[in-house]
Structures are given as structure tokens and as C-alpha cells.
Write a protein that holds these residues in place. Structure first.
Motif, short mmCIF file in Angstrom:
data_model
loop_
_atom_site.label_atom_id
_atom_site.label_comp_id
_atom_site.label_asym_id
_atom_site.label_seq_id
_atom_site.Cartn_x
_atom_site.Cartn_y
_atom_site.Cartn_z
N PHE A 97 0.84 -1.20 0.00
CA PHE A 97 0.00 0.00 0.00
C PHE A 97 0.87 1.25 0.00
CE2 PHE A 97 -2.91 -3.21 1.51
CZ PHE A 97 -4.12 -2.82 0.96
N LYS A 98 0.37 2.31 -0.65
CA LYS A 98 1.15 3.55 -0.75
C LYS A 98 1.11 4.31 0.55
CE LYS A 98 -0.13 3.98 -5.60
NZ LYS A 98 -1.59 3.66 -5.56
N SER A 99 0.06 4.08 1.35
CA SER A 99 -0.01 4.79 2.64
C SER A 99 -0.81 3.96 3.63
CB SER A 99 -0.66 6.16 2.44
OG SER A 99 -1.93 5.99 1.87
N ASP A 100 -0.81 4.41 4.88
CA ASP A 100 -1.61 3.76 5.92
C ASP A 100 -3.10 3.94 5.63
OD1 ASP A 100 0.65 3.02 7.20
OD2 ASP A 100 0.51 4.53 8.80
N PHE A 101 -3.92 3.11 6.26
CA PHE A 101 -5.37 3.25 6.04
C PHE A 101 -6.14 3.11 7.36
CE2 PHE A 101 -3.65 -0.80 4.49
CZ PHE A 101 -4.26 -1.71 5.33
N TYR A 102 -5.63 3.76 8.40
CA TYR A 102 -6.36 3.81 9.67
C TYR A 102 -7.72 4.48 9.45
CZ TYR A 102 -2.05 2.64 12.14
OH TYR A 102 -0.92 2.00 12.60
N GLY A 103 -8.77 3.93 10.02
CA GLY A 103 -10.10 4.50 9.89
C GLY A 103 -10.85 4.04 8.65
N PHE A 104 -10.15 3.41 7.73
CA PHE A 104 -10.81 2.90 6.53
C PHE A 104 -11.56 1.61 6.87
CE2 PHE A 104 -8.10 4.73 2.81
CZ PHE A 104 -7.96 5.94 3.48
N GLU A 105 -12.56 1.29 6.04
CA GLU A 105 -13.28 0.04 6.27
C GLU A 105 -12.44 -1.14 5.77
OE1 GLU A 105 -17.17 -0.23 4.48
OE2 GLU A 105 -17.41 -2.29 5.16
N LEU A 106 -12.38 -2.17 6.60
CA LEU A 106 -11.67 -3.40 6.23
C LEU A 106 -12.69 -4.53 6.21
CD1 LEU A 106 -9.01 -5.07 5.83
CD2 LEU A 106 -8.82 -5.14 8.31
N ARG A 107 -12.75 -5.22 5.09
CA ARG A 107 -13.63 -6.40 5.00
C ARG A 107 -12.75 -7.62 4.77
NH1 ARG A 107 -18.29 -4.25 0.79
NH2 ARG A 107 -18.79 -2.33 1.93
N ALA A 108 -13.14 -8.72 5.37
CA ALA A 108 -12.34 -9.93 5.20
C ALA A 108 -13.22 -11.17 5.17
CB ALA A 108 -11.31 -10.03 6.32
N VAL A 109 -12.76 -12.14 4.40
CA VAL A 109 -13.36 -13.47 4.42
C VAL A 109 -12.26 -14.44 4.84
CG1 VAL A 109 -14.37 -15.30 3.02
CG2 VAL A 109 -15.12 -12.95 2.68
N VAL A 110 -12.44 -15.06 6.00
CA VAL A 110 -11.44 -15.99 6.52
C VAL A 110 -11.78 -17.39 6.01
CG1 VAL A 110 -10.34 -16.89 8.60
CG2 VAL A 110 -11.25 -14.55 8.58
N LEU A 111 -10.79 -18.04 5.38
CA LEU A 111 -11.08 -19.31 4.69
C LEU A 111 -10.41 -20.54 5.30
CD1 LEU A 111 -10.94 -17.97 1.03
CD2 LEU A 111 -12.96 -18.64 2.33
N GLY A 112 -9.35 -20.33 6.07
CA GLY A 112 -8.69 -21.52 6.63
C GLY A 112 -7.68 -21.20 7.69
N TYR A 113 -7.24 -22.26 8.36
CA TYR A 113 -6.30 -22.15 9.48
C TYR A 113 -4.92 -22.60 9.02
CZ TYR A 113 -4.74 -22.90 14.36
OH TYR A 113 -4.10 -22.86 15.58
N ILE A 114 -3.90 -21.90 9.43
CA ILE A 114 -2.53 -22.31 9.08
C ILE A 114 -1.82 -22.98 10.25
CG2 ILE A 114 -0.26 -21.59 8.26
CD1 ILE A 114 -1.57 -19.29 6.76
N ARG A 115 -1.79 -22.33 11.43
CA ARG A 115 -0.99 -22.88 12.53
C ARG A 115 -1.34 -22.18 13.85
NH1 ARG A 115 2.94 -19.13 14.04
NH2 ARG A 115 3.45 -17.59 12.44
N PRO A 116 -0.98 -22.80 14.97
CA PRO A 116 -1.17 -22.13 16.26
C PRO A 116 -0.13 -21.03 16.47
CG PRO A 116 -0.17 -24.28 16.58
CD PRO A 116 -0.45 -24.16 15.12
N GLU A 117 -0.36 -20.19 17.46
CA GLU A 117 0.64 -19.19 17.85
C GLU A 117 1.82 -19.90 18.48
OE1 GLU A 117 -1.10 -15.18 19.64
OE2 GLU A 117 -2.13 -16.96 20.40
N LEU A 118 3.00 -19.40 18.22
CA LEU A 118 4.19 -20.02 18.78
C LEU A 118 5.00 -18.98 19.53
CD1 LEU A 118 5.18 -21.95 15.53
CD2 LEU A 118 4.13 -22.95 17.57
N ASP A 119 5.84 -19.43 20.45
CA ASP A 119 6.78 -18.53 21.11
C ASP A 119 8.08 -18.56 20.33
OD1 ASP A 119 5.28 -17.53 23.18
OD2 ASP A 119 5.64 -19.30 24.43
#
Ligand code: ADP
Ligand code: MG
Length: 158
Positions: A97-119
């Protein structure tokens, strides 16, 4: 989990912790946008598609290229700043992206799982894993059954 999971909300300012200097800025969704994820319970890294929509009144033609539906990886985790009582969803979109987009609308479709959180023992190990996550996401999203979600009604702009 019940994929696809559809999310939308205005991009919030986070704590600015590391995202950008890891080469991986993550756009934070507001708490109320996360409820569709509470059924998921499993924290970790997910993949799917996302879209950033400039506020009405902004010159959208300038940003036309960026209203595209783009591949993303999402981290879902318990936020230590809220004594691990709040889930946080942060989305990294695979696009320069050319700039930040704070305050903009974000839409997402989550389709799958990759992995658990790790340390991670090192920053390098974390960065390497993020790169692997992006490759896994891009490869999975190549499947026609996933690719068709780029045309999902969730991403239609009125
Ligand atoms: P914060 O703690 O405020 O979330 P980050 O370092 O994680 O800070 O940066 C996130 C911000 O960077 C997003 O809110 C967005 O405005 C901007 N940004 C720029 N490029 C991207 C991208 N490819 N994916 C996600 N956010 C991006
Ligand atoms: Mg962030």
C-alpha cells in the motif's frame, strides 16, 4: 470451524508493536467486529481475502487499484494488554500500500487455518515463519474453490 467467516470493521490503531519493522504491518479490527470469530476458539494464524475501502468523500479513483480483493494472513490471539481477556484479530494484507489506512473500512473473508501461535526465540525465526505463512496462504488461495471468494457479495461496494 465454520469457514468462510466474514468480518468487517473500521481499522483501529494498535500499539504499533513491531508490525511495520517486521515487514508485516497488521491492520487491527475493532472488538465488535470480531464476534464472528468467537466460535472459532482456536488462536493462531489464518488465511483468506481482504479488502480496504476508503471513506466516502475520499477520491476513490486514486485508490481504485487498492479496493481490490487481496490475499491476507490473519493472527487471532489473546491480547496481553487486556490481561488476555480480549481476542484481537490483526490482518496483514499481501499488497504494497502507498499509505496507511487507519479509519478505513476493512472487509475480510477468513477461509482456513494455518498454525497455532508459537513462542519465538528470535526475531529471525518469527520473520521466517511469517514468510512461510504468506506462502501457505498464497498456495491455498490458488485453489479455484477459494479463488471464487474474491467475487463474494461481502466484497461488493455499493
Ligand atoms: P498498529 O499497531 O497500529 O496496528 P502496525 O505496525 O501493525 O501498527 O501497522 C498497521 C497499519 O499499517 C494498518 O492499520 C494500516 O493502516 C497500515 N498498513 C500498510 N500496509 C499494510 C498491509 N499490507 N497490511 C496491513 N496493514 C497495512
Ligand atoms: Mg497491527
Amino acid at each position: 470451524p465454520p469457514f468462510p467467516i466474514k468480518l468487517a470493521g473500521l481499522v483501529q490503531r494498535g500499539f504499533g508493536r513491531g508490525g511495520k519493522d517486521l515487514g508485516c504491518p497488521t491492520a487491527n479490527l475493532p472488538d465488535e467486529s470480531i464476534s464472528p470469530l468467537s466460535s472459532v476458539a482456536r488462536t493462531g494464524v489464518y488465511y483468506g481475502y481482504a479488502q480496504v475501502i476508503p471513506p466516502a468523500g475520499e477520491d476513490r479513483s486514486l485508490l481504485e487499484d487498492e479496493v481490490k480483493v487481496l490475499p491476507m494472513v490473519m493472527s487471532l490471539g489473546w491480547n496481553p494488554f487486556y490481561h488476555n481477556e480480549r481476542l484481537t484479530a490483526e490482518i496483514h494484507i499481501m499488497h504494497a500500500f502507498k499509505s496507511d489506512f487507519y479509519g478505513f473500512e476493512l472487509r475480510a473473508v477468513v477461509l482456513g487455518y494455518i498454525r497455532p501461535e508459537l513462542d519465538y526465540v528470535s526475531r529471525e525465526a518469527l520473520i521466517a515463519d511469517i514468510e512461510t505463512d504468506k506462502c501457505v496462504a498464497l498456495n491455498s488461495l490458488k485453489r479455484p474453490d477459494y479463488e471464487r471468494f474474491t467475487g463474494d457479495s461481502h466484497f461488493q461496494i455499493s
